[in-house]
Design a protein around this motif. Structure first.
Motif, PDB file in Angstrom:
ATOM      1  N   VAL A  84      38.114 -30.090  32.203  1.00 56.12           N
ATOM      2  CA  VAL A  84      39.177 -29.224  32.293  1.00 56.12           C
ATOM      3  C   VAL A  84      39.102 -28.230  33.641  1.00 56.12           C
ATOM      4  O   VAL A  84      37.948 -28.304  34.279  1.00 56.12           O
ATOM      5  CB  VAL A  84      39.171 -28.370  31.114  1.00 56.12           C
ATOM      6  CG1 VAL A  84      39.525 -28.986  29.735  1.00 56.12           C
ATOM      7  CG2 VAL A  84      37.805 -27.482  31.029  1.00 56.12           C
ATOM      8  N   SER A  85      40.111 -27.765  33.962  1.00 56.51           N
ATOM      9  CA  SER A  85      40.231 -26.758  34.833  1.00 56.51           C
ATOM     10  C   SER A  85      39.954 -25.370  34.642  1.00 56.51           C
ATOM     11  O   SER A  85      39.477 -24.442  35.436  1.00 56.51           O
ATOM     12  CB  SER A  85      41.401 -26.726  35.738  1.00 56.51           C
ATOM     13  OG  SER A  85      41.778 -28.037  36.350  1.00 56.51           O
ATOM     14  N   HIS A  86      40.238 -25.051  33.281  1.00 51.59           N
ATOM     15  CA  HIS A  86      39.991 -23.735  32.600  1.00 51.59           C
ATOM     16  C   HIS A  86      39.353 -23.905  31.440  1.00 51.59           C
ATOM     17  O   HIS A  86      39.800 -24.617  30.536  1.00 51.59           O
ATOM     18  CB  HIS A  86      41.510 -23.209  32.227  1.00 51.59           C
ATOM     19  CG  HIS A  86      42.419 -23.108  33.461  1.00 51.59           C
ATOM     20  ND1 HIS A  86      42.291 -22.324  34.680  1.00 51.59           N
ATOM     21  CD2 HIS A  86      43.506 -24.066  33.545  1.00 51.59           C
ATOM     22  CE1 HIS A  86      43.184 -22.766  35.540  1.00 51.59           C
ATOM     23  NE2 HIS A  86      43.973 -23.584  35.034  1.00 51.59           N
ATOM     24  N   PRO A  87      37.981 -23.286  31.185  1.00 50.90           N
ATOM     25  CA  PRO A  87      37.401 -23.230  29.908  1.00 50.90           C
ATOM     26  C   PRO A  87      37.944 -22.489  28.869  1.00 50.90           C
ATOM     27  O   PRO A  87      38.709 -21.677  29.002  1.00 50.90           O
ATOM     28  CB  PRO A  87      35.975 -22.886  30.382  1.00 50.90           C
ATOM     29  CG  PRO A  87      36.223 -21.778  31.741  1.00 50.90           C
ATOM     30  CD  PRO A  87      37.489 -22.519  32.439  1.00 50.90           C
ATOM     31  N   LYS A  88      37.322 -22.726  28.008  1.00 51.59           N
ATOM     32  CA  LYS A  88      37.670 -21.499  26.678  1.00 51.59           C
ATOM     33  C   LYS A  88      37.376 -20.271  27.428  1.00 51.59           C
ATOM     34  O   LYS A  88      36.503 -19.903  27.821  1.00 51.59           O
ATOM     35  CB  LYS A  88      36.911 -22.147  25.474  1.00 51.59           C
ATOM     36  CG  LYS A  88      37.195 -23.456  25.060  1.00 51.59           C
ATOM     37  CD  LYS A  88      36.294 -23.622  23.721  1.00 51.59           C
ATOM     38  CE  LYS A  88      35.034 -24.258  23.889  1.00 51.59           C
ATOM     39  NZ  LYS A  88      34.114 -24.771  22.737  1.00 51.59           N
ATOM     40  N   PRO A  89      38.402 -19.390  26.891  1.00 48.23           N
ATOM     41  CA  PRO A  89      39.415 -19.467  25.606  1.00 48.23           C
ATOM     42  C   PRO A  89      40.504 -20.020  26.055  1.00 48.23           C
ATOM     43  O   PRO A  89      41.755 -20.011  25.360  1.00 48.23           O
ATOM     44  CB  PRO A  89      39.540 -17.963  25.316  1.00 48.23           C
ATOM     45  CG  PRO A  89      39.257 -17.179  26.550  1.00 48.23           C
ATOM     46  CD  PRO A  89      38.028 -17.775  27.244  1.00 48.23           C
ATOM     47  N   HIS A  90      40.919 -20.528  27.409  1.00 48.66           N
ATOM     48  CA  HIS A  90      41.910 -21.137  27.649  1.00 48.66           C
ATOM     49  C   HIS A  90      42.180 -22.342  26.802  1.00 48.66           C
ATOM     50  O   HIS A  90      41.303 -23.017  26.329  1.00 48.66           O
ATOM     51  CB  HIS A  90      41.956 -21.648  29.134  1.00 48.66           C
ATOM     52  CG  HIS A  90      43.213 -22.044  29.985  1.00 48.66           C
ATOM     53  ND1 HIS A  90      43.845 -23.309  29.642  1.00 48.66           N
ATOM     54  CD2 HIS A  90      43.951 -21.448  30.715  1.00 48.66           C
ATOM     55  CE1 HIS A  90      44.819 -23.440  30.237  1.00 48.66           C
ATOM     56  NE2 HIS A  90      45.037 -22.168  30.729  1.00 48.66           N
ATOM     57  N   PRO A  91      43.532 -22.613  26.500  1.00 45.94           N
ATOM     58  CA  PRO A  91      43.629 -23.800  25.506  1.00 45.94           C
ATOM     59  C   PRO A  91      43.749 -25.167  26.090  1.00 45.94           C
ATOM     60  O   PRO A  91      44.012 -26.135  25.362  1.00 45.94           O
ATOM     61  CB  PRO A  91      45.286 -23.607  24.990  1.00 45.94           C
ATOM     62  CG  PRO A  91      45.879 -22.735  26.082  1.00 45.94           C
ATOM     63  CD  PRO A  91      44.753 -21.990  26.765  1.00 45.94           C
ATOM     64  N   GLU A  92      43.467 -25.350  27.432  1.00 49.53           N
ATOM     65  CA  GLU A  92      43.540 -26.632  27.860  1.00 49.53           C
ATOM     66  C   GLU A  92      42.771 -27.642  27.195  1.00 49.53           C
ATOM     67  O   GLU A  92      43.018 -28.987  26.885  1.00 49.53           O
ATOM     68  CB  GLU A  92      43.110 -26.580  29.390  1.00 49.53           C
ATOM     69  CG  GLU A  92      43.357 -27.789  30.077  1.00 49.53           C
ATOM     70  CD  GLU A  92      42.811 -27.742  31.711  1.00 49.53           C
ATOM     71  OE1 GLU A  92      42.551 -28.968  32.311  1.00 49.53           O
ATOM     72  OE2 GLU A  92      42.255 -26.761  32.121  1.00 49.53           O
ATOM     73  N   GLY A  93      41.427 -27.421  27.039  1.00 50.46           N
ATOM     74  CA  GLY A  93      40.441 -28.245  26.445  1.00 50.46           C
ATOM     75  C   GLY A  93      41.014 -28.855  25.151  1.00 50.46           C
ATOM     76  O   GLY A  93      40.956 -30.115  24.642  1.00 50.46           O
ATOM     77  N   VAL A  94      41.513 -27.720  24.217  1.00 49.67           N
ATOM     78  CA  VAL A  94      42.143 -28.156  22.977  1.00 49.67           C
ATOM     79  C   VAL A  94      43.415 -29.159  22.943  1.00 49.67           C
ATOM     80  O   VAL A  94      43.416 -30.171  22.259  1.00 49.67           O
ATOM     81  CB  VAL A  94      42.349 -26.820  21.904  1.00 49.67           C
ATOM     82  CG1 VAL A  94      43.041 -27.263  20.713  1.00 49.67           C
ATOM     83  CG2 VAL A  94      41.128 -26.122  21.744  1.00 49.67           C
ATOM     84  N   LEU A  95      44.128 -28.723  23.877  1.00 55.18           N
ATOM     85  CA  LEU A  95      45.444 -29.543  23.958  1.00 55.18           C
ATOM     86  C   LEU A  95      44.985 -30.830  24.745  1.00 55.18           C
ATOM     87  O   LEU A  95      45.917 -31.855  24.145  1.00 55.18           O
ATOM     88  CB  LEU A  95      46.433 -28.685  25.098  1.00 55.18           C
ATOM     89  CG  LEU A  95      46.957 -27.347  24.464  1.00 55.18           C
ATOM     90  CD1 LEU A  95      47.694 -26.717  25.637  1.00 55.18           C
ATOM     91  CD2 LEU A  95      47.774 -27.718  23.237  1.00 55.18           C
ATOM     92  N   ARG A  96      44.243 -31.125  25.419  1.00 54.59           N
ATOM     93  CA  ARG A  96      43.716 -32.501  25.817  1.00 54.59           C
ATOM     94  C   ARG A  96      43.363 -33.337  24.595  1.00 54.59           C
ATOM     95  O   ARG A  96      43.635 -34.406  24.714  1.00 54.59           O
ATOM     96  CB  ARG A  96      42.768 -32.414  26.800  1.00 54.59           C
ATOM     97  CG  ARG A  96      43.128 -31.738  28.391  1.00 54.59           C
ATOM     98  CD  ARG A  96      41.915 -31.997  29.263  1.00 54.59           C
ATOM     99  NE  ARG A  96      41.308 -33.163  29.476  1.00 54.59           N
ATOM    100  CZ  ARG A  96      41.916 -34.057  30.454  1.00 54.59           C
ATOM    101  NH1 ARG A  96      42.687 -33.860  31.176  1.00 54.59           N
ATOM    102  NH2 ARG A  96      41.248 -35.206  30.456  1.00 54.59           N
TER     103      ARG A  96
END
Length: 241
Positions: A163-175
């Motif tokens: 990911v480019s943005h770690p939690k709490p950004h939602p990128e990982g969850v959405l992936r």
């Protein structure tokens, strides 16, 4: 199972999660007890760097839910510590640990096995590296999943390098949701920190705070209110069953 240990507390304004079809887990302090290994590795790193305060145990507690890179940056900014080489020193110390230091929390194996048998899609979003090479040896969450007998979760595991943005950004969850082929409104995200809960909320998912590993910290609850707090994995099993 009955009793306080298996209590599920509704803490959010939406009520208990409904129509859950998929589950996304955090790894450290949620599925796996890696605390002793992390504290030991930070202790070695602090000794190498000549740092006396904070203690390794206090530092790990303070940085709950923060990425490894973020933890080192906070140490530099808040305490003026020269952190050059510290990230590499920590990784070397952590991944040199002997097999057997890790374990699944009580009830986790039963929960994920039941969900797997029921055909519930599952994934992992972790702030830890997923697939690394440290000092010439294979490292990362995939190695630890294999050690714990959960290697079958590897295809839908997202680590910091993904990911480019770690939690709490939602990128990982959405992936993970994209890989599983499910939508946020039918997904429950389970984690131990406010970063996990905020990532779930930012992705539009339901959220559960895991209270079985590290005791629920009211400061974490103040940062982000989960939909539910589960004191034992069995409580989630009852919710998802």
């Amino acid at each position: 199972m009955a009793g306080m240990a298996h209590e599920l507390r509704i803490t959010g304004s939406r009520g208990a999660p409904t129509a859950i079809q998929a589950v996304v887990f955090d790894f450290d302090d949620t599925l796996a007890d890696t605390l002793a290994a992390r504290v030991h590795a930070w202790g070695q790193t602090f000794a190498w760097a000549g740092i006396e305060k904070p203690s390794a145990a206090d530092f790990v507690t303070e940085q709950r839910g923060v990425s490894l890179q973020g933890s080192v940056e906070i140490l530099q900014k808040s305490r003026g510590v020269n952190t050059e080489g510290m990230l590499e020193a920590y990784r070397s110390a952590y991944w040199a640990k002997k097999p057997g230091l890790l374990r699944l929390f009580d009830g986790v194996q039963e929960l994920v096995s039941a969900l797997r048998d029921a055909g519930v899609p599952m994934g992992i979003v972790t702030s830890k590296g997923r697939n690394l090479l440290i000092d010439g040896r294979a490292a990362g969450t995939l190695v630890e999943l294999d050690e714990l007998g959960l290697g079958w979760l590897a295809p839908h595991t997202v680590g910091f390098e993904d990911v480019s943005h770690p939690k709490p950004h939602p990128e990982g969850v959405l992936r993970v949701l994209d890989g599983l082929g499910v939508t946020p409104e039918v997904t429950l995200v389970v984690g131990d920190s406010s970063a996990d809960i905020l990532a779930a909320q930012n992705a539009g998912c339901w959220s559960a705070l895991a209270g079985w590993g590290v005791p629920v910290d009211q400061r974490e609850m103040a940062k982000a209110t989960p939909d539910v707090v589960a004191e034992h994995p069995a409580a989630l099993g009852a919710l998802l069953g």
